[in-house]
Motif scaffolding. Structure first.
Motif: not given
Length: 59
Positions: A3, A5-6, A44, A48
């Motif tokens: 997480y 990037g978020i 992100h 991913t």
């Protein structure tokens, strides 16, 4: 790590929201927020993509 990037995107959003409510917006705060938002989106995408590549390699 999943997480990252978020979290960076959320920090960028906070860098826009907090100065807005406190009435001390400047070009510096806007540039910092823009850099955080763009960097978070890029991180992100890479995290991913790395996760997708790892999943397809194990199948």
């Amino acid at each position: 790590m999943k997480y990252t990037g978020i979290i960076i995107v959320l920090l960028g959003a906070l860098a826009l929201i907090v100065p807005s409510f406190a009435n001390f917006e400047s070009n510096t705060t806007l540039v910092i927020a823009m850099i955080l938002l763009i960097a978070g989106a890029i991180v992100h995408i890479f995290v991913t993509r790395k996760g997708i590549d790892k999943d397809t390699a194990t199948k």
